[in-house]
Design a protein around this motif. Structure first.
Motif, mmCIF file in Angstrom:
data_model
loop_
_atom_site.group_PDB
_atom_site.id
_atom_site.type_symbol
_atom_site.label_atom_id
_atom_site.label_comp_id
_atom_site.label_asym_id
_atom_site.label_seq_id
_atom_site.Cartn_x
_atom_site.Cartn_y
_atom_site.Cartn_z
ATOM 1 N N ILE A 1 4.239 6.811 10.318
ATOM 2 C CA ILE A 1 3.859 6.672 8.909
ATOM 3 C C ILE A 1 3.822 8.040 8.229
ATOM 4 C CG2 ILE A 1 2.014 5.964 7.341
ATOM 5 C CD1 ILE A 1 1.222 3.856 9.469
ATOM 6 N N TYR A 2 3.194 9.006 8.904
ATOM 7 C CA TYR A 2 3.023 10.328 8.299
ATOM 8 C C TYR A 2 4.025 11.307 8.892
ATOM 9 C CZ TYR A 2 -1.182 8.177 6.544
ATOM 10 O OH TYR A 2 -2.047 7.323 5.917
ATOM 11 N N ARG A 3 5.206 11.307 8.323
ATOM 12 C CA ARG A 3 6.244 12.229 8.775
ATOM 13 C C ARG A 3 5.916 13.642 8.308
ATOM 14 N NH1 ARG A 3 10.293 11.494 5.866
ATOM 15 N NH2 ARG A 3 9.185 10.246 4.322
ATOM 16 N N LEU A 4 6.312 14.613 9.131
ATOM 17 C CA LEU A 4 6.050 16.016 8.803
ATOM 18 C C LEU A 4 7.370 16.749 8.600
ATOM 19 C CD1 LEU A 4 3.345 16.836 11.521
ATOM 20 C CD2 LEU A 4 2.988 15.863 9.228
ATOM 21 N N ASP A 5 7.328 17.802 7.788
ATOM 22 C CA ASP A 5 8.517 18.635 7.660
ATOM 23 C C ASP A 5 8.547 19.642 8.811
ATOM 24 O OD1 ASP A 5 6.815 20.744 7.055
ATOM 25 O OD2 ASP A 5 7.311 20.770 4.911
ATOM 26 N N MET B 1 0.845 -1.187 0.000
ATOM 27 C CA MET B 1 0.000 0.000 0.000
ATOM 28 C C MET B 1 0.886 1.245 0.000
ATOM 29 S SD MET B 1 -2.924 0.874 2.824
ATOM 30 C CE MET B 1 -4.252 -0.147 2.185
ATOM 31 N N LYS B 2 0.545 2.175 -0.874
ATOM 32 C CA LYS B 2 1.375 3.362 -1.042
ATOM 33 C C LYS B 2 0.603 4.625 -0.634
ATOM 34 C CE LYS B 2 5.101 4.376 -4.112
ATOM 35 N NZ LYS B 2 5.948 3.448 -4.792
ATOM 36 N N ILE B 3 1.351 5.586 -0.097
ATOM 37 C CA ILE B 3 0.751 6.836 0.367
ATOM 38 C C ILE B 3 0.876 7.901 -0.710
ATOM 39 C CG2 ILE B 3 0.923 8.690 2.077
ATOM 40 C CD1 ILE B 3 2.298 6.558 3.910
ATOM 41 N N LYS B 4 -0.251 8.551 -0.979
ATOM 42 C CA LYS B 4 -0.204 9.721 -1.841
ATOM 43 C C LYS B 4 -0.696 10.923 -1.046
ATOM 44 C CE LYS B 4 -1.292 9.711 -6.167
ATOM 45 N NZ LYS B 4 0.032 9.950 -6.770
ATOM 46 N N VAL B 5 0.101 11.965 -1.045
ATOM 47 C CA VAL B 5 -0.278 13.197 -0.358
ATOM 48 C C VAL B 5 -0.395 14.308 -1.391
ATOM 49 C CG1 VAL B 5 0.352 14.895 1.405
ATOM 50 C CG2 VAL B 5 0.962 12.488 1.730
ATOM 51 N N ALA C 1 -2.710 3.333 9.044
ATOM 52 C CA ALA C 1 -2.545 4.294 7.956
ATOM 53 C C ALA C 1 -3.896 4.822 7.483
ATOM 54 C CB ALA C 1 -1.791 3.639 6.794
ATOM 55 N N GLN C 2 -4.881 3.934 7.407
ATOM 56 C CA GLN C 2 -6.234 4.350 6.989
ATOM 57 C C GLN C 2 -6.824 5.335 7.978
ATOM 58 O OE1 GLN C 2 -7.652 3.449 4.177
ATOM 59 N NE2 GLN C 2 -7.219 1.320 3.657
ATOM 60 N N ARG C 3 -6.638 5.047 9.257
ATOM 61 C CA ARG C 3 -7.171 5.960 10.281
ATOM 62 C C ARG C 3 -6.522 7.333 10.170
ATOM 63 N NH1 ARG C 3 -5.965 3.603 15.679
ATOM 64 N NH2 ARG C 3 -6.641 5.651 16.350
ATOM 65 N N GLY C 4 -5.217 7.356 9.963
ATOM 66 C CA GLY C 4 -4.511 8.629 9.817
ATOM 67 C C GLY C 4 -4.990 9.405 8.603
ATOM 68 N N ALA C 5 -5.217 8.686 7.508
ATOM 69 C CA ALA C 5 -5.683 9.337 6.282
ATOM 70 C C ALA C 5 -7.078 9.925 6.478
ATOM 71 C CB ALA C 5 -5.686 8.331 5.132
ATOM 72 N N ARG C 6 -7.941 9.159 7.160
ATOM 73 C CA ARG C 6 -9.313 9.631 7.388
ATOM 74 C C ARG C 6 -9.354 10.832 8.318
ATOM 75 N NH1 ARG C 6 -11.019 4.112 7.441
ATOM 76 N NH2 ARG C 6 -10.893 4.074 9.697
ATOM 77 N N ILE D 1 5.101 14.865 4.611
ATOM 78 C CA ILE D 1 6.064 14.574 3.540
ATOM 79 C C ILE D 1 6.152 13.073 3.274
ATOM 80 C CG2 ILE D 1 7.475 16.646 3.734
ATOM 81 C CD1 ILE D 1 9.373 15.043 5.561
ATOM 82 N N ALA D 2 5.033 12.391 3.470
ATOM 83 C CA ALA D 2 5.024 10.936 3.275
ATOM 84 C C ALA D 2 4.651 10.533 1.859
ATOM 85 C CB ALA D 2 4.062 10.296 4.273
ATOM 86 N N ASP D 3 4.490 11.506 0.959
ATOM 87 C CA ASP D 3 4.080 11.177 -0.413
ATOM 88 C C ASP D 3 5.061 10.197 -1.049
ATOM 89 O OD1 ASP D 3 2.353 11.592 -2.727
ATOM 90 O OD2 ASP D 3 4.120 12.504 -3.630
ATOM 91 N N GLY D 4 4.518 9.102 -1.569
ATOM 92 C CA GLY D 4 5.351 8.114 -2.242
ATOM 93 C C GLY D 4 5.865 7.016 -1.327
ATOM 94 N N ASP D 5 5.687 7.177 -0.022
ATOM 95 C CA ASP D 5 6.148 6.149 0.918
ATOM 96 C C ASP D 5 5.248 4.914 0.856
ATOM 97 O OD1 ASP D 5 8.007 7.980 1.714
ATOM 98 O OD2 ASP D 5 7.265 8.199 3.771
ATOM 99 N N SER D 6 5.806 3.802 1.220
ATOM 100 C CA SER D 6 5.022 2.578 1.361
ATOM 101 C C SER D 6 4.629 2.402 2.820
ATOM 102 C CB SER D 6 5.840 1.370 0.908
ATOM 103 O OG SER D 6 6.044 1.422 -0.488
ATOM 104 N N VAL D 7 3.396 1.954 3.044
ATOM 105 C CA VAL D 7 2.940 1.677 4.403
ATOM 106 C C VAL D 7 3.603 0.382 4.878
ATOM 107 C CG1 VAL D 7 0.932 1.112 5.835
ATOM 108 C CG2 VAL D 7 0.743 2.826 3.997
ATOM 109 N N PRO D 8 4.236 0.427 6.055
ATOM 110 C CA PRO D 8 4.877 -0.797 6.558
ATOM 111 C C PRO D 8 3.869 -1.930 6.721
ATOM 112 C CG PRO D 8 5.567 1.104 7.843
ATOM 113 C CD PRO D 8 4.443 1.564 6.953
ATOM 114 N N GLU D 9 4.342 -3.128 6.450
ATOM 115 C CA GLU D 9 3.528 -4.338 6.570
ATOM 116 C C GLU D 9 2.804 -4.377 7.923
ATOM 117 O OE1 GLU D 9 3.905 -6.300 3.874
ATOM 118 O OE2 GLU D 9 2.429 -7.808 4.483
#
Ligand code: F3S
Length: 64
Positions: free
Chosen positions: A23-27, A1-5, A47-52, A33-41
């Motif tokens: 998962i969601y690192r900030l500058d 699963m990949k993150i798009k920001v 990750a879904q909760r963070g996105a929501r 700045i997690a765009d393009g990162d893969s969600v760890p197994e």
């Protein structure tokens, strides 16, 4: 699963990182700045909760 920001939507609310900081690192200005990162197994649900939690809907998760 990949993150798009969508950086044009991210406004630095940091709610993604409050829920899933590894998962969601900030500058330095608090923008995600997690765009393009893969969600760890095994952390897909977190990750879904963070996105929501993003009020700007800046984060989408895509299957790889
Ligand atoms: Fe940005 Fe949304 Fe996170 S505005 S810092 S992606 S909660």
């Amino acid at each position: 699963m990949k993150i798009k920001v969508d950086t044009s939507l991210c406004s630095g609310h940091a709610r993604c990182a409050a829920i899933a900081g590894d998962i969601y690192r900030l500058d330095d200005n608090g923008y995600c700045i997690a765009d393009g990162d893969s969600v760890p197994e095994g952390q897909e649900a977190l990750a879904q909760r963070g996105a929501r939690a993003c009020p700007e809907r800046a984060i989408t998760l895509v299957e790889e």
